[in-house]
Design an enzyme around this catalytic site. Structure first.
Site, short mmCIF file in Angstrom:
data_model
loop_
_atom_site.label_atom_id
_atom_site.label_comp_id
_atom_site.label_asym_id
_atom_site.label_seq_id
_atom_site.Cartn_x
_atom_site.Cartn_y
_atom_site.Cartn_z
N LYS A 78 -8.30 3.79 0.25
CA LYS A 78 -8.23 4.45 -1.05
C LYS A 78 -7.54 3.53 -2.05
O LYS A 78 -6.63 2.77 -1.67
CB LYS A 78 -7.45 5.77 -0.87
CG LYS A 78 -7.45 6.70 -2.08
CD LYS A 78 -6.72 8.01 -1.72
CE LYS A 78 -6.70 9.00 -2.87
NZ LYS A 78 -6.03 10.28 -2.49
N SER A 137 -8.78 14.41 -3.36
CA SER A 137 -8.97 13.28 -4.24
C SER A 137 -9.47 12.01 -3.54
O SER A 137 -9.92 11.08 -4.20
CB SER A 137 -7.65 12.97 -4.94
OG SER A 137 -6.67 12.58 -4.00
N SER A 190 -5.94 16.33 -0.04
CA SER A 190 -6.88 15.27 -0.43
C SER A 190 -7.49 14.46 0.70
O SER A 190 -8.38 13.65 0.44
CB SER A 190 -6.21 14.33 -1.42
OG SER A 190 -6.22 14.91 -2.68
N1 GLN Z 1 -6.43 19.01 -5.03
C1 GLN Z 1 -5.02 18.87 -5.03
C2 GLN Z 1 -4.53 18.47 -6.39
O1 GLN Z 1 -5.31 18.40 -7.27
C3 GLN Z 1 -4.60 17.90 -3.97
C4 GLN Z 1 -4.55 16.50 -4.41
C5 GLN Z 1 -4.08 15.57 -3.33
O2 GLN Z 1 -3.88 15.95 -2.19
N2 GLN Z 1 -3.82 14.35 -3.74
O3 GLN Z 1 -3.39 18.24 -6.59
#
Ligand code: GLN
Length: 469
Positions: free
Chosen positions: A77, A152, A176
């Site tokens: 990532k 994400s 994420s």
């Molecule tokens: N969907 C969650 C958010 O928008 C989780 C994001 C993540 O785990 N980085 O914060």
């Protein structure tokens, strides 16, 4: 099976038996990139030296060297620092930032001999659940390119699911890794808080973030996790394998029924109920557990995460890192740089976070959320005292159509089952539990197992049994 679709376990066996070379693996992954990346946008950058990396690995193996991941191509990532390579967190503000050191995770992966294929797309600063918030375009789901891969860490999930790597890493602050794993038919692990060093990871919420693997099997996820785990003097929140006491197996699995009453798609719930039956056949007893504060988890998370995000993102000021726009004075430099560098979602969260931390509202919001988080953690510990894992679907729905969740609040609701493990620090594993049909396409969905602190071993054991049945 073509080489880019092998599990890591299979690939390592074949490398060991001299049936394939690392160069074969890398070329097979690169062929998938050439065929699909322009559509999927999984990688933001495929490194130019992948063949050199593979040749070096093959040479090391020929010289008798070994490593758990020697010659295995992986995707990273875009918020995981690799010395000398760009890391943008899919943000304009860091578009041209080149890392000057290795994250601890990368250092460990290098020691194990891994090959880095490239850096993958993500929601900007890991803020989102669909990879639609990237400054560099949306990533598409390999199972249906009209749909999101989840987020994400959607680029990492799409890269692995489409054969552009044999394994991938993401970060998980509120789901994420697990949510994109669910949407792309992969295994995804959010380790116990502190099990993996956060040194060299571009932070979102420092008390929530963990790096973890995406894999094609639970065994692969275990292998990848074992390489990156461990206490690190450069991350004071990191822990040793023995920090948490060993847990006694109960062969019971807990279901928080109250959480499943509404908001979950009927066919996702059907797959979940079938999975519970399967677990019963495997010899587990299904019991009800109560985690009353889990109903508040989203509210708690969407106060604590932006608070921490607003603090972490304060360092991007146009002076020290990345983008820099000159204004009339220092304040104007900040405003110009941050105003043009951050996309809408980071701006939204910086504002929210600054608000909940402001002198007048700190007690009402941040203080309350912190107290509720402590209560939730106590409830999770209690629930897990009587069972090996708590299970829920990983997400309430399969991959959504691109653009469908344009309202940020509706996007936040998809995190209902995943944010709890980040708030409580428990490890959680998403494993595929079948598919559901949407507009003529079968879409994967995942089941999430949450275990006691430090009990990744328990998750792998249940996950392997479940996956094999
Ligand atoms: N969907 C969650 C958010 O928008 C989780 C994001 C993540 O785990 N980085 O914060």
């Amino acid at each position: 099976m073509s080489n880019n679709l092998l599990s890591i376990t299979e690939a390592v066996q074949k490398l060991e038996a001299n049936e394939i070379s690392s160069l074969d693996l890398v070329r097979a992954c690169k062929a998938a990139v050439d065929e699909k990346n322009s559509t999927l946008n999984a990688y933001l950058e495929v490194f130019e030296d992948i063949e050199e990396q593979a040749k070096a690995a093959d040479e090391r193996r020929a010289n008798g060297e070994r490593g758990a991941l020697l010659g295995v191509p992986l995707a990273l990532k875009d918020n995981i620092l690799v010395n000398g390579r760009r890391a943008s967190a899919a943000s304009k503000i860091l578009e041209n930032y080149v890392a000057t050191y290795d994250s601890t995770v990368v250092k460990k992966l290098k020691e194990a001999g891994a090959i880095f294929m490239g850096r993958t797309n993500m929601d900007e600063f890991a803020m989102g659940g669909s990879t639609e918030n990237s400054a560099f375009g949306v990533t598409r789901n390999p199972h249906d390119p009209t749909r999101v891969p989840g987020g994400s860490s959607g680029g990492s999930a799409a890269a692995l699911a489409s054969g552009m790597a044999l394994g991938a890493f993401g970060t998980d602050t509120g789901g994420s890794i697990r949510e994109p794993a669910s949407f792309c038919g992969l295994v995804g692990l959010k380790p116990t808080y502190g099990a993996v060093s956060r040194f060299g990871i571009i932070a979102l919420g420092s008390s929530l973030d963990q790096v973890g693997p995406f894999a094609r099997s639970v065994a692969d996820a275990e292998l990848l996790f074992k390489v990156i785990r461990g206490q690190d003097p450069l991350d004071s929140t990191s822990i040793t394998e023995t920090t948490h006491p060993k847990v006694q197996e109960t062969r019971r699995i807990g279901v928080p029924r109250a959480l499943l009453k509404e908001g979950v798609d009927a066919d996702v719930l059907a797959r979940f109920e079938e999975s519970l039956k399967k677990l019963e056949h495997l010899g587990y007893t299904i019991v009800d557990v109560e985690i009353p504060s889990a109903a508040l988890a989203l509210a708690i998370y969407y106060i604590i995460m932006p608070a921490e995000a607003s603090t972490n993102l304060a360092r991007f000021d146009g002076v020290r890192y990345g983008l820099s726009h000159k204004g009339e004075n220092l304040f104007d430099d900040y405003a110009k740089t941050r105003g043009s560098g951050f996309g809408p979602e980071p701006r939204r969260r910086i504002m929210l976070g600054t608000y909940v931390l402001s002198a007048g509202y700190y007690d009402a919001y941040y203080g309350k959320a912190t107290a509720a988080r402590a209560q939730l953690t106590r409830e999770m510990v209690a629930a897990l005292s009587g069972c090996d894992a708590v299970v829920t679907p990983t997400a309430p729905c399969p991959a959504t159509v691109i653009g469908e969740k344009s309202d940020p609040l509706s996007m936040y609701l998809m995190d209902i089952f995943t944010v709890t493990a980040n708030l409580t620090g428990n490890p959680a594993l998403s494993v595929p539990m079948g598919t559901v049909m949407r507009e003529g396409t079968q879409l994967p969905v995942g089941i999430q197992f949450t275990a006691a602190h430090g009990n990744e071993a328990g998750l792998f054991a249940i996950g392997k049994t479940f996956e094999a049945a």
